[in-house]
Design an enzyme around this catalytic site. Structure first.
Site: not given
Ligand code: DGY
Length: 324
Positions: A158-160, A234, A236, A265, A284
């Site tokens: 996707g974008r990342i 990076t 989840r 977390e 995070h």
């Protein structure tokens, strides 16, 4: 200016905060660094018309019931929405907003920061000096992996994921990716997952957490990676089985890993992953730059304002609700 009842679960950065002050001067903003407890949250949302939350809050049917039927919009200052029961919000006709796009570069930068830090053993080097071990230059001291000429495998494009691929071009890496639907970009070549794991020197995880991707990175996945490979997550924490990762790192089945995200977390201090030299873990911080967090806060408030006005959210997750 609106007199609607709004609850915001944390003090957000200035850009968004200024918009809140302008549009919702009476908004109730949780002032503490720690998020509200579940009990506090259920109490605070009672009777609200609009909710702006973080990824630390679980937004489910119980919470929507506690808020009441007048709840018009849920806006999360995050791109990930795995903390929100989207199906439940959709069933109730509540639009849910998120903040994609504005954090793409920051998160891809973080993936690269971790990739480089892990490949070149930066944290081990820092510890080495702090522990007083630095006696001399040594031809074999803390040797790591080269990026140039190496293959980077991106899981999720996707974008990342694409922004990670773009950065890899500058490091002269070959890039392959696995995604059921994304078209090639930035000279990256689409391959199946087994090929990606077999050929990659670095594997970057960039998929959202869904029922399909939970524990995608498990013992079987790790066993298919090269013994010299580096894993960077990076996305989840829930995408990765941490016990399987510990076993793979401990037995040198893979070279190293870097985690920006964990499950849960915060990571408990007794997590065995914290004992490993070949595992870097940061709290995070993927989107944690001043500019990015400000833009995320602005977009989250814009989603809130649109929802309160009954307008289409600038970024709506449950598009069927926003369309109607
Ligand atoms: C998000 O927005 O989902 C990111 O994980 C925050 O860093």
């Amino acid at each position: 200016m609106s007199h609607s009842k709004i609850f915001i679960t944390r003090l957000i950065p200035d850009l968004g905060l200024a918009l809140v002050r302008e549009h919702f001067p009476a908004a109730d903003i949780w002032p503490a660094d720690l998020p509200p407890t579940r009990e506090q949250l259920l109490e605070k949302v009672r009777g609200v018309d609009g909710l702006l939350c973080m990824l630390t809050e679980r937004i489910d049917a119980e919470l929507m019931d506690a808020a009441g039927p007048q709840l018009k919009v849920i806006s999360s200052m995050s791109v990930g929405v795995d903390h929100i029961d989207i199906a439940e919000a959709t069933k109730r006709g509540i639009p849910v907003g998120n903040t994609p796009g504005v954090l793409t570069d920051a998160t891809a930068d973080q993936a690269f920061a971790l990739l480089l830090a892990t490949a070149r053993r930066v944290v081990e080097g820092v510890d080495y000096i702090r522990e007083g071990q630095w006696i001399t230059w040594h031809p074999q001291l803390l040797l790591g992996a080269d990026l140039a000429g190496a293959t980077l495998g991106i899981v999720g494009f996707g974008r990342i994921g694409q922004a990670v691929a773009k950065r890899a071009q500058g490091f002269d890496m070959r890039v392959i990716y696995h995604s059921p639907s994304a078209q090639p970009a930035h000279n990256a070549q689409r391959v199946d997952l087994d090929t990606l794991l077999r050929e990659s020197d670095f594997v970057s995880i960039n998929v959202p957490l869904t029922e399909k991707t939970r524990h995608l990175v498990n013992a079987e996945f790790l066993a298919k990676m090269k013994p010299t490979a580096v894993l960077v997550n990076t996305a989840r924490g829930g995408v990765l089985d941490q016990t399987a990762l510990y076993n793979a790192l401990k037995s040198d089945q893979i070279f190293a890993a870097a985690l920006d995200v964990t499950d849960p977390e915060p990571l408990p201090m007794n997590s065995p992953l914290l004992e490993l030299k070949n595992c870097i873990i940061v709290p995070h911080l993927g989107s944690a730059s001043h500019k990015t967090r400000n833009l995320m806060s602005k977009l989250a408030v814009e989603n809130l304002i649109a929802g309160m006005d009954g307008d289409k959210l600038p970024n709506c997750v449950n598009v069927d609700v926003c369309r109607s």
